[in-house]
Design an enzyme around this catalytic site. Structure first.
Site: not given
Length: 337
Positions: A24, A26
């Protein structure tokens, strides 16, 4: 690999135990426009050990080239083909029901427009163009006019597909409304629940694994309700790092469908083995830490990430057999970097 109460053990560092990391963005690789400490060095070390990386994001507004450029600027060298966006997953979902050339009303940014066009569809801007589907993704410029067009089209029977349903979006200033909040406006106007391609749907993970031809993928995320839920839904092991949204306390209280397989303070967890707690005299013991649930109370002894592992094992084991757990007995469990 051994398992205890949903946690997996790995005697080898995760970077050597798995051949692909689905990372992932952020909250894991960076935070807003800022780097996260240890992220770049840890990912570089994982790569040097043979682990491949694909960055998987629920952001549908940006092109893979833009995402790769941002990562590269943060000392995480990345090629566009190492990025999988929710826009690409959304376009892939559209292909399951629509013929090439079908008209799609796109509500979102250039990343979603490019993905839908690249999948062979005709992009339109108005409900009056009689679109076959509405593809909706987050973009800062999305406003009432675009949401109204989406509602008109869905109300007339167009298939509503959302890139993701994240209610919030982390920014440098705090949390802002995410695509799920904007999708909610269309859903409120039409009464139609959209299909979604983004996390927690495992669609993006499956696409990334197929693209990389990987056999041992590992999901890495900071949000239990999207990243780790998608991992569980797709049958992939998941590493929860504590550098983003979901906290260690959240992990202890996680429902079964959102529980991680591994826990780490940050991405250095890729370079370390992962022990699992051992049940001894009613306590789940991990390293120098221990935890148990007695009379509905979570009792803890120790500190650090091993205490989080022990607390998760104790809490999950108790809850899963129907024992009560008083939520107010679960502390913040701060893990120092």
């Amino acid at each position: 690999m051994r398992a205890v109460a949903g946690l997996l053990a790995s005697d080898a560092p995760l970077a050597t135990a798995y051949d692909l990391a689905l990372v992932d963005l952020d909250g894991v690789a960076y935070k807003g426009h800022l780097p996260i400490e240890h992220a770049a060095d840890s990912l570089a070390a994982a790569r040097s050990g043979g682990m491949r990386l694909v960055f998987v994001t629920n952001n549908a507004s940006r092109e893979p080239e833009d995402v790769a450029g941002q990562l590269t600027g943060l000392d995480i060298p990345t090629d566009p083909d190492e990025v999988m966006t929710a826009a690409q997953a959304c376009a892939a979902l559209l292909t399951t029901r629509l013929d090439p050339g079908a008209k799609v009303l796109v509500v979102g940014g250039k990343g979603l427009v490019t993905a839908v066009r690249s999948a062979g569809f005709t992009v339109v801007e108005s409900a009056d163009d009689d679109p076959d589907a509405v593809a909706q993704g987050y973009a800062p410029e999305v406003g009432w006019t675009q949401l109204a067009e989406a509602a008109y089209a869905v109300g007339r029977g167009a298939w509503h597909v959302a890139s993701n349903l994240d209610l919030s979006l982390p920014t440098a200033r705090g949390f802002a409304p995410g695509n799920g909040a904007l999708v909610g406006a269309v859903r409120s106007a039409t009464g139609v629940t959209p299909d979604s391609a983004g996390k927690p749907s495992p669609t993006m993970y499956r696409l990334a694994v197929e693209r990389a031809e990987a056999s041992r993928p590992l999901v890495i995320g900071d949000r239990l309700d999207t990243d780790l839920a998608g991992a569980r839904g797709g049958g992939y092991p998941g590493l929860h790092v504590l550098t983003g949204v979901s906290t260690a306390r959240d992990a202890v209280l996680a429902v079964p469908g959102e529980r991680p397989s591994y826990l780490g303070a940050d991405l250095r967890a890729l370079l370390e083995p992962h022990p699992v707690p051992v049940l001894a005299d009613g306590w789940y013991v991990c390293g120098a830490a221990a935890a148990q649930v007695t009379d509905g109370e979570l009792r803890l002894d120790g500190s650090g990430i091993d205490l989080v592992r022990a607390a998760c094992a104790a809490a999950w084991s108790a809850v899963d057999v129907g024992e009560p757990l008083a939520v107010d007995t679960v502390p913040a469990l701060t893990v120092s970097p």
